[in-house]
Enzyme design. Structure first.
Site, PDB file in Angstrom:
ATOM      1  N   CYS A 114       0.810  -1.224   0.000  1.00 22.84           N
ATOM      2  CA  CYS A 114       0.000   0.000   0.000  1.00 22.84           C
ATOM      3  C   CYS A 114       0.839   1.269   0.000  1.00 22.84           C
ATOM      4  O   CYS A 114       0.316   2.356  -0.225  1.00 22.84           O
ATOM      5  CB  CYS A 114      -0.951  -0.008   1.194  1.00 22.84           C
ATOM      6  SG  CYS A 114      -2.067  -1.435   1.214  1.00 22.84           S
ATOM      7  N   HIS A 255      -3.225   7.166   1.867  1.00 18.89           N
ATOM      8  CA  HIS A 255      -3.657   5.846   1.408  1.00 18.89           C
ATOM      9  C   HIS A 255      -5.045   5.587   1.974  1.00 18.89           C
ATOM     10  O   HIS A 255      -5.289   5.768   3.170  1.00 18.89           O
ATOM     11  CB  HIS A 255      -2.649   4.790   1.880  1.00 18.89           C
ATOM     12  CG  HIS A 255      -3.167   3.394   1.796  1.00 18.89           C
ATOM     13  ND1 HIS A 255      -3.761   2.896   0.653  1.00 18.89           N
ATOM     14  CD2 HIS A 255      -3.208   2.385   2.725  1.00 18.89           C
ATOM     15  CE1 HIS A 255      -4.135   1.638   0.883  1.00 18.89           C
ATOM     16  NE2 HIS A 255      -3.820   1.320   2.112  1.00 18.89           N
ATOM     17  N   ASN A 285     -10.204  -0.286   0.070  1.00 16.88           N
ATOM     18  CA  ASN A 285      -8.745  -0.205   0.065  1.00 16.88           C
ATOM     19  C   ASN A 285      -8.227  -0.833  -1.229  1.00 16.88           C
ATOM     20  O   ASN A 285      -8.265  -2.048  -1.388  1.00 16.88           O
ATOM     21  CB  ASN A 285      -8.198  -0.940   1.287  1.00 16.88           C
ATOM     22  CG  ASN A 285      -6.680  -0.925   1.378  1.00 16.88           C
ATOM     23  OD1 ASN A 285      -5.986  -0.629   0.409  1.00 16.88           O
ATOM     24  ND2 ASN A 285      -6.152  -1.260   2.542  1.00 16.88           N
TER      25      ASN A 285
END
Length: 330
Positions: A114, A255, A285
């Site tokens: 990520c 993020h 996500n």
């Protein structure tokens, strides 16, 4: 005159058409829309069909970014693909290079989960600042739905699929104002997609292991604790390097992992809600895709304008985390 600064001159994004709402998730695992939304901020996520590949999503996002930058694919010198879910374990960047027709560009994958987009942004900038390349395409893309245990409600509600891309170009003034990157492998066990070997006997005295991967496993509590502590710290470090203060930031793009993390980081940095960009309610996500996806959406909505100063931070498996401060546009 040599252009040894960088500018981010174009953006693009792509998501699958297939949507899975929180309400639909209740047919898969014991959960509810309220349970997911209050804990994560996620309302729905996009999932790639079996016919959709990472290279397809990434190429679509990349094509938009190239058009947005006003260049052609043949102008590209380098293609960096930040991903943890390549179509091919040997790498997918070269497939994207071929699909784009970017015949001059060298292409390779970069894996930092990520944090991949931020790590990729810093990596790409170094090639330009050293005078090696002039036009770089950076893509963040992941299809994590293929690596989720759909019976594990702690993780399956979190992840979605997508791609985002930016074009970086050599510039007289440097628009990457500051950055800081970190890794801590001692915390790797809190979030991983681990190799799961099975023994195979080739001959009576020759044994090997057959390769597989287990689904994503995560200790949500520890990852949350890590993020809310480390992300404000690293943004502060990047701001210090940029010789800027928090109040000079126009936009914060973190993020897109969890709305509670985003809110907590913004509060710790004293960044008002109207400067925080968040779209994880619609996409979940999307790992390395989340920052460029949110960036591109905000640019196309007219929120982010020429010369706006953006603070961004990625954090996740490794564990890795990083921050970059940049000014949008030429």
């Amino acid at each position: 005159m040599e252009k040894l600064g960088i500018a981010i001159t174009g953006s693009g994004s792509a998501v699958p058409k297939n949507t899975l709402t929180n309400e639909a998730m209740t047919q898969l695992v014991e959960t509810s829309d309220e349970w997911i939304a209050t804990r994560t901020g996620i309302r729905q996520r996009r999932l790639a069909l079996p016919s959709e590949s990472l290279s397809m999503l990434a190429t679509t996002a990349a094509s938009q970014a190239i058009a947005s930058a006003g260049i052609k694919a043949t102008d590209l010198d380098l293609i960096l693909l930040a991903t943890s879910t390549p179509d091919d374990l040997f790498g997918t960047a070269c497939q994207i290079q071929a699909q784009l027709g970017a015949t001059k560009a060298v292409a390779f994958d970069l894996t930092a989960a990520c944090s991949g987009f931020v790590f990729g942004l810093v990596t790409a900038s170094q090639y330009i600042k050293t005078g090696v390349y002039q036009n770089v395409l950076l893509i963040g893309a992941d299809i994590l739905s293929r690596w989720v245990d759909w019976e594990d409600r702690r993780t399956c509600v979190l992840f979605g699929d997508g791609a985002g891309a930016v074009v970086l170009q050599g510039n007289q003034s440097d628009r990457l104002l500051g950055f800081s990157l970190k890794s801590d492998g001692t915390q790797n066990h809190y979030l991983n997609l681990a190799y799961a070997p099975s023994a195979q006997e080739l001959l009576s005295d020759v044994n090997i292991t057959k390769g597989h991967y287990q689904p994503i496993t995560m200790n949500g509590k520890e990852v949350y604790r890590f993020a809310v502590q480390k992300v404000p710290e690293i943004i502060d470090k990047a701001l210090f390097q940029a010789n800027l203060t928090v109040d000079q930031i126009d936009w914060l793009i973190l993020h897109q992992a969890n709305q509670r993390i985003i809110d907590s980081v913004a509060q710790r940095l004293n960044i008002p809600e109207n400067k925080v960009i968040s779209n994880l309610a619609n996409y979940g996500n999307t790992s390395a895709a989340s920052i460029p996806l949110a960036l591109d959406e905000a640019v196309r909505q007219g929120k982010i304008k020429q010369n706006d100063i953006i603070a961004t931070s990625g954090f996740g498996a490794g564990l890795t985390w990083g921050a970059a401060i940049f000014q949008w546009g030429r």
